[in-house]
Write a protein that holds these residues in place. Structure first.
Motif, PDB file in Angstrom:
ATOM      1  N   LEU A  57     -28.930 -37.613  18.178  1.00  0.00           N
ATOM      2  CA  LEU A  57     -27.768 -37.789  17.310  1.00  0.00           C
ATOM      3  C   LEU A  57     -27.761 -36.634  16.327  1.00  0.00           C
ATOM      4  O   LEU A  57     -28.635 -36.523  15.477  1.00  0.00           O
ATOM      5  CB  LEU A  57     -27.843 -39.125  16.569  1.00  0.00           C
ATOM      6  N   THR A  96     -25.385 -33.829  13.761  1.00  0.00           N
ATOM      7  CA  THR A  96     -24.174 -33.718  12.946  1.00  0.00           C
ATOM      8  C   THR A  96     -23.016 -33.200  13.791  1.00  0.00           C
ATOM      9  O   THR A  96     -21.885 -33.673  13.671  1.00  0.00           O
ATOM     10  CB  THR A  96     -24.416 -32.777  11.741  1.00  0.00           C
ATOM     11  N   ILE A 114     -21.632 -36.024  15.868  1.00  0.00           N
ATOM     12  CA  ILE A 114     -20.868 -36.958  15.030  1.00  0.00           C
ATOM     13  C   ILE A 114     -19.491 -36.381  14.704  1.00  0.00           C
ATOM     14  O   ILE A 114     -18.476 -37.055  14.823  1.00  0.00           O
ATOM     15  CB  ILE A 114     -21.651 -37.290  13.740  1.00  0.00           C
ATOM     16  N   ALA A 116     -25.170 -43.391  12.034  1.00  0.00           N
ATOM     17  CA  ALA A 116     -26.089 -42.353  11.564  1.00  0.00           C
ATOM     18  C   ALA A 116     -27.092 -42.898  10.543  1.00  0.00           C
ATOM     19  O   ALA A 116     -28.251 -42.522  10.547  1.00  0.00           O
ATOM     20  CB  ALA A 116     -25.291 -41.194  10.955  1.00  0.00           C
ATOM     21  N   SER A 117     -26.624 -43.825   9.687  1.00  0.00           N
ATOM     22  CA  SER A 117     -27.533 -44.397   8.694  1.00  0.00           C
ATOM     23  C   SER A 117     -28.613 -45.257   9.349  1.00  0.00           C
ATOM     24  O   SER A 117     -29.713 -45.372   8.833  1.00  0.00           O
ATOM     25  CB  SER A 117     -26.756 -45.198   7.655  1.00  0.00           C
ATOM     26  N   ILE A 119     -30.147 -38.819  11.773  1.00  0.00           N
ATOM     27  CA  ILE A 119     -29.593 -37.619  12.405  1.00  0.00           C
ATOM     28  C   ILE A 119     -30.719 -36.644  12.651  1.00  0.00           C
ATOM     29  O   ILE A 119     -31.571 -36.432  11.805  1.00  0.00           O
ATOM     30  CB  ILE A 119     -28.506 -36.980  11.495  1.00  0.00           C
TER      31      ILE A 119
END
Length: 127
Positions: free
Chosen positions: A92, A94, A97, A121-122, A126
């Motif tokens: 995952l 940035t 996303i 993401a939390s 990431i």
């Protein structure tokens, strides 16, 4: 014929319309989702069947909930990213996303997608 028309968009639209009709509409919507899932599974390589099963559960949830199919432009890219990260082991990032959020139409759908992606993401972190 399957590749000649945007069958998934047609199925999603039909699900959105029929899911608003109590009982019978939900049944029709579930039948459409079953056809959608069957077609997807037939086209899925064996090593990707777990991801297809998760996507099938999502398809049924979208079909069975009135008006939920209208959210698919915002939710589909997010669900695909979650499957790629959680099941297929892709990192995952940035960039992933941002690219996923950009797939949703501008406005409210993109805001919904961005909110869901921030939540994912939390929870996953990431890389």
């Amino acid at each position: 014929v399957v590749n000649a028309i945007p069958w998934q968009l047609v199925a999603d639209g039909l699900e959105a319309v029929t899911s608003n009709v109590p009982v019978l509409g939900t049944a029709v919507s579930d039948i459409v989702a079953t056809a959608e899932v069957a077609l997807t599974v037939l086209q899925t390589p064996l090593d990707q069947l777990l991801g297809a099963a998760v996507k099938a559960a999502y398809d049924y949830a979208m079909a069975s909930t009135p008006d939920a199919a209208l959210l698919r432009p915002a939710l589909d890219p997010v669900v695909d990213l979650i499957i790629n990260v959680a099941i297929e082991g892709q990192p995952l990032t940035t960039a992933a996303i941002n690219a996923t959020a950009a797939q949703a139409p501008a406005g409210l759908p993109r805001q919904i997608a961005a909110s869901l992606l921030a939540f994912v993401a939390s929870k996953l972190g990431i890389k």
